[in-house]
Design a protein around this motif. Structure first.
Motif, PDB file in Angstrom:
ATOM      1  N   SER A 161     -23.703 -39.480  19.454  1.00 49.88           N
ATOM      2  CA  SER A 161     -23.121 -39.985  20.688  1.00 49.88           C
ATOM      3  C   SER A 161     -23.963 -39.556  21.881  1.00 49.88           C
ATOM      4  N   PRO A 162     -24.327 -40.474  22.786  1.00 54.46           N
ATOM      5  CA  PRO A 162     -25.119 -40.096  23.961  1.00 54.46           C
ATOM      6  C   PRO A 162     -24.394 -39.050  24.812  1.00 54.46           C
ATOM      7  N   VAL A 163     -25.181 -38.169  25.414  1.00 60.24           N
ATOM      8  CA  VAL A 163     -24.639 -37.106  26.255  1.00 60.24           C
ATOM      9  C   VAL A 163     -24.794 -37.507  27.722  1.00 60.24           C
ATOM     10  N   VAL A 164     -23.709 -37.365  28.480  1.00 62.23           N
ATOM     11  CA  VAL A 164     -23.660 -37.753  29.879  1.00 62.23           C
ATOM     12  C   VAL A 164     -23.600 -36.495  30.744  1.00 62.23           C
ATOM     13  N   SER A 165     -24.459 -36.411  31.746  1.00 58.66           N
ATOM     14  CA  SER A 165     -24.447 -35.257  32.655  1.00 58.66           C
ATOM     15  C   SER A 165     -24.559 -35.737  34.091  1.00 58.66           C
ATOM     16  N   ALA A 166     -23.958 -34.991  35.001  1.00 60.41           N
ATOM     17  CA  ALA A 166     -24.081 -35.296  36.422  1.00 60.41           C
ATOM     18  C   ALA A 166     -25.534 -35.134  36.851  1.00 60.41           C
ATOM     19  N   ALA A 190     -15.116 -11.713  42.480  1.00 64.61           N
ATOM     20  CA  ALA A 190     -15.557 -13.101  42.338  1.00 64.61           C
ATOM     21  C   ALA A 190     -16.663 -13.201  41.295  1.00 64.61           C
ATOM     22  N   ASP A 191     -16.576 -14.219  40.460  1.00 60.38           N
ATOM     23  CA  ASP A 191     -17.588 -14.433  39.421  1.00 60.38           C
ATOM     24  C   ASP A 191     -18.860 -15.072  39.965  1.00 60.38           C
ATOM     25  N   LEU A 192     -18.740 -15.874  41.021  1.00 61.06           N
ATOM     26  CA  LEU A 192     -19.881 -16.648  41.506  1.00 61.06           C
ATOM     27  C   LEU A 192     -20.793 -15.858  42.430  1.00 61.06           C
ATOM     28  N   GLY A 193     -20.406 -14.635  42.759  1.00 61.53           N
ATOM     29  CA  GLY A 193     -21.271 -13.754  43.535  1.00 61.53           C
ATOM     30  C   GLY A 193     -21.716 -14.373  44.846  1.00 61.53           C
ATOM     31  N   VAL A 194     -23.005 -14.274  45.119  1.00 66.29           N
ATOM     32  CA  VAL A 194     -23.531 -14.749  46.404  1.00 66.29           C
ATOM     33  C   VAL A 194     -23.515 -16.266  46.504  1.00 66.29           C
ATOM     34  N   ASP A 195     -23.278 -16.967  45.398  1.00 65.56           N
ATOM     35  CA  ASP A 195     -23.265 -18.436  45.431  1.00 65.56           C
ATOM     36  C   ASP A 195     -21.911 -19.017  45.813  1.00 65.56           C
ATOM     37  N   ARG A 196     -20.873 -18.194  45.901  1.00 69.30           N
ATOM     38  CA  ARG A 196     -19.515 -18.722  45.983  1.00 69.30           C
ATOM     39  C   ARG A 196     -19.299 -19.624  47.198  1.00 69.30           C
ATOM     40  N   LEU A 197     -19.771 -19.229  48.358  1.00 70.99           N
ATOM     41  CA  LEU A 197     -19.521 -20.016  49.567  1.00 70.99           C
ATOM     42  C   LEU A 197     -20.380 -21.274  49.595  1.00 70.99           C
ATOM     43  N   LEU A 198     -21.589 -21.196  49.075  1.00 68.62           N
ATOM     44  CA  LEU A 198     -22.454 -22.367  49.028  1.00 68.62           C
ATOM     45  C   LEU A 198     -21.940 -23.381  48.015  1.00 68.62           C
ATOM     46  N   ILE A 199     -21.455 -22.907  46.880  1.00 70.80           N
ATOM     47  CA  ILE A 199     -20.850 -23.819  45.912  1.00 70.80           C
ATOM     48  C   ILE A 199     -19.614 -24.476  46.524  1.00 70.80           C
ATOM     49  N   GLY A 228     -27.195 -29.574  43.477  1.00 66.47           N
ATOM     50  CA  GLY A 228     -27.111 -30.835  42.772  1.00 66.47           C
ATOM     51  C   GLY A 228     -25.688 -31.167  42.358  1.00 66.47           C
ATOM     52  N   LEU A 229     -25.465 -32.444  42.064  1.00 65.77           N
ATOM     53  CA  LEU A 229     -24.153 -32.871  41.577  1.00 65.77           C
ATOM     54  C   LEU A 229     -23.828 -32.208  40.239  1.00 65.77           C
ATOM     55  N   ASP A 230     -24.856 -31.754  39.538  1.00 69.75           N
ATOM     56  CA  ASP A 230     -24.640 -30.987  38.297  1.00 69.75           C
ATOM     57  C   ASP A 230     -24.408 -29.511  38.583  1.00 69.75           C
ATOM     58  N   ARG A 231     -24.314 -29.149  39.860  1.00 75.54           N
ATOM     59  CA  ARG A 231     -24.067 -27.790  40.351  1.00 75.54           C
ATOM     60  C   ARG A 231     -25.268 -26.865  40.223  1.00 75.54           C
ATOM     61  N   SER A 232     -26.426 -27.401  39.923  1.00 77.27           N
ATOM     62  CA  SER A 232     -27.646 -26.599  39.964  1.00 77.27           C
ATOM     63  C   SER A 232     -28.054 -26.403  41.420  1.00 77.27           C
ATOM     64  N   VAL A 262     -27.678 -34.642  45.795  1.00 79.57           N
ATOM     65  CA  VAL A 262     -27.479 -33.273  46.257  1.00 79.57           C
ATOM     66  C   VAL A 262     -26.613 -33.215  47.511  1.00 79.57           C
ATOM     67  N   ALA A 263     -26.016 -32.060  47.668  1.00 83.67           N
ATOM     68  CA  ALA A 263     -25.325 -31.696  48.905  1.00 83.67           C
ATOM     69  C   ALA A 263     -26.115 -30.580  49.574  1.00 83.67           C
ATOM     70  N   ILE A 264     -26.185 -30.623  50.879  1.00 83.58           N
ATOM     71  CA  ILE A 264     -26.755 -29.511  51.631  1.00 83.58           C
ATOM     72  C   ILE A 264     -25.592 -28.588  51.996  1.00 83.58           C
ATOM     73  N   ALA A 265     -25.637 -27.370  51.484  1.00 87.88           N
ATOM     74  CA  ALA A 265     -24.559 -26.401  51.670  1.00 87.88           C
ATOM     75  C   ALA A 265     -25.022 -25.304  52.623  1.00 87.88           C
ATOM     76  N   VAL A 266     -24.180 -24.974  53.596  1.00 91.22           N
ATOM     77  CA  VAL A 266     -24.586 -24.051  54.658  1.00 91.22           C
ATOM     78  C   VAL A 266     -23.480 -23.038  54.929  1.00 91.22           C
ATOM     79  N   ASN A 267     -23.884 -21.780  55.129  1.00 92.02           N
ATOM     80  CA  ASN A 267     -22.953 -20.737  55.561  1.00 92.02           C
ATOM     81  C   ASN A 267     -23.589 -19.995  56.743  1.00 92.02           C
ATOM     82  N   PRO A 268     -23.238 -20.370  57.982  1.00 91.30           N
ATOM     83  CA  PRO A 268     -23.783 -19.658  59.143  1.00 91.30           C
ATOM     84  C   PRO A 268     -22.988 -18.383  59.389  1.00 91.30           C
ATOM     85  N   GLU A 269     -23.675 -17.261  59.467  1.00 86.89           N
ATOM     86  CA  GLU A 269     -23.035 -15.979  59.706  1.00 86.89           C
ATOM     87  C   GLU A 269     -23.731 -15.258  60.854  1.00 86.89           C
ATOM     88  N   VAL A 270     -23.156 -14.155  61.278  1.00 84.11           N
ATOM     89  CA  VAL A 270     -23.745 -13.422  62.396  1.00 84.11           C
ATOM     90  C   VAL A 270     -25.081 -12.800  62.015  1.00 84.11           C
TER      91      VAL A 270
END
Length: 394
Positions: free
Chosen positions: A73-78, A367-376, A100-104, A83-91
């Motif tokens: 069976s063919p495998v389907v992946s996002a 949190a499991d996602l560590g430093v990626d959590r806010l960008l994800i 990426g849409l595949d969350r990479s 892509v989304a540009i994810a931003v967290n502006p902080e002080v």
């Protein structure tokens, strides 16, 4: 996060959304697995996947299975090329990534601030990095939208930052500023709300539907709520501001302010000072550096400061547990470090201060996602419209 209108159940648009969401949130799936998971028949799945492939939203491949008889069976992946540009502006720094849409994460940068950034400077920085990346890692991608996770109160309906006190922003039309600078649809929400969504979908809270999330960052402490599987933001979008609550502090030695709020007593800056790291400027320490220094320290003063903050944090968590009765509390940012280093102490304090019935079965996790959590989380915000109706948006 503002709700996105979804196509009517059973329609083609609805089924396209179901399939795209499955491979985005759960990872690559064979057509056979999609047939089983959605209840749609094989020919319908083949037709829908074919449309998503034509729209560039998913990739499809035939797996190489050694020794298998017959066509697998063919495998389907996002797609990683949407892509989304994810931003967290902080002080202390602006963090920006292409997700990426595949969350990479295709590319990511942390840009330390010399001074507190203005909204205009943040918009210009985003536009500048996207332009630079288009000549490199984003040369052949489609940018869907920009998602911005802001440490402050956000009116999500129009992306206006009502109040981000540490950034010194008030009533800033940030979505409009970034949209004008980048030419790309832009969505803005509170950072902790987005962190809660990310941890619920992909991290420590996956599969758990009642969660209190606290985020510890350079701007203080914010919170997000997942109730019965849905993010809850309140009537104005401002729910979850745990950092502005006043914790119960019974020991005078645990108090650093006369009558301070949680984020004044449990403070990233106090931890940075304890280990001699910079809070702002070109050498401002990130969370990973702070975590490493706190974990490796043998100083009694550092240990005492971690213990003090853990006691105060636990009193605030006990109040949240009494009010909301979650099954899980997730701690992100520097709070995750405190949770790692003082897990037994925090659990004991919460158990002693909260109602016994409310702590039955309660878990407290970093949190499991560590430093990626806010960008994800910011990327999820940017992808929300596409996932809700891929036929309309792609």
């Amino acid at each position: 996060m503002p709700s996105q209108p979804s196509p009517a159940p059973g329609t083609r648009a609805h089924n396209l959304s179901r399939i795209l969401r499955v491979v985005h949130e759960d990872g690559a799936r064979s057509r056979a697995a999609l047939t089983e998971q959605t209840g749609l028949n094989r020919s319908t799945i083949a037709d829908l996947v074919g449309e998503l492939v034509r729209r560039g939203l998913v990739d499809e491949r035939i797996p190489d299975v050694a020794g298998r008889v017959g066509r697998p069976s063919p495998v389907v992946s996002a797609s990683a090329r949407v892509v989304a540009i994810a931003v967290n502006p902080e002080v202390d720094a602006i963090e920006i990534a292409a997700v990426g849409l595949d969350r990479s994460i295709l590319v990511r940068e942390r840009l330390p601030n010399r001074d507190t950034p203005t909204p205009e400077a943040v918009a210009e920085t985003i536009a500048g990095r996207v332009t630079a990346w288009r000549d490199g890692p984003l040369a052949d991608v489609r940018i869907e939208a920009v998602g911005v996770a802001v440490p402050g109160l956000v009116r999500t309906s129009d992306g206006v930052v009502r109040n981000a006190p540490h950034l010194e922003w008030a009533d800033v039309p940030l979505a409009d500023l970034v949209r004008a600078a980048t030419g790309t649809p832009t969505f803005v929400d509170n950072d902790a709300t987005l962190g809660a969504i990310a941890e619920h979908r992909y991290g420590a809270g996956r599969g758990i539907d009642d969660i209190v999330y606290l985020n510890g960052g350079a701007s203080g402490i914010g919170g997000g709520l997942i109730i019965q599987g849905r993010a809850v933001a309140g009537v104005g979008g401002y729910a979850g501001e745990f950092g502005q609550n006043r914790p119960r502090i019974s020991a005078d030695g645990d108090r650093r302010t006369g009558d301070g709020v949680l984020e004044a007593e449990v403070s990233r800056r106090l931890l940075l000072d304890a280990v001699g790291l910079d809070a702002v400027g070109p050498h401002a320490a990130d969370d990973e550096t702070l975590d490493a220094e706190l974990s490796a320290s043998t100083s009694d003063a550092v240990s005492e400061e971690i213990t003090r903050q853990a006691h105060v944090l636990a009193s605030a968590l006990a109040n949240a547990v009494n009010v909301l009765n979650p099954s899980l509390v997730v701690l992100g940012g520097f709070l995750a470090t405190i949770a790692d280093l003082r897990s037994e102490q925090i659990a004991a304090d919460v158990g002693a201060l909260a109602m016994s019935e409310s702590v039955e079965g309660l878990e407290i996790r970093p949190a499991d996602l560590g430093v990626d959590r806010l960008l994800i989380g910011a990327a999820e915000l940017a992808f929300a419209g596409l996932l809700a109706d891929p036929g309309e948006r792609s």
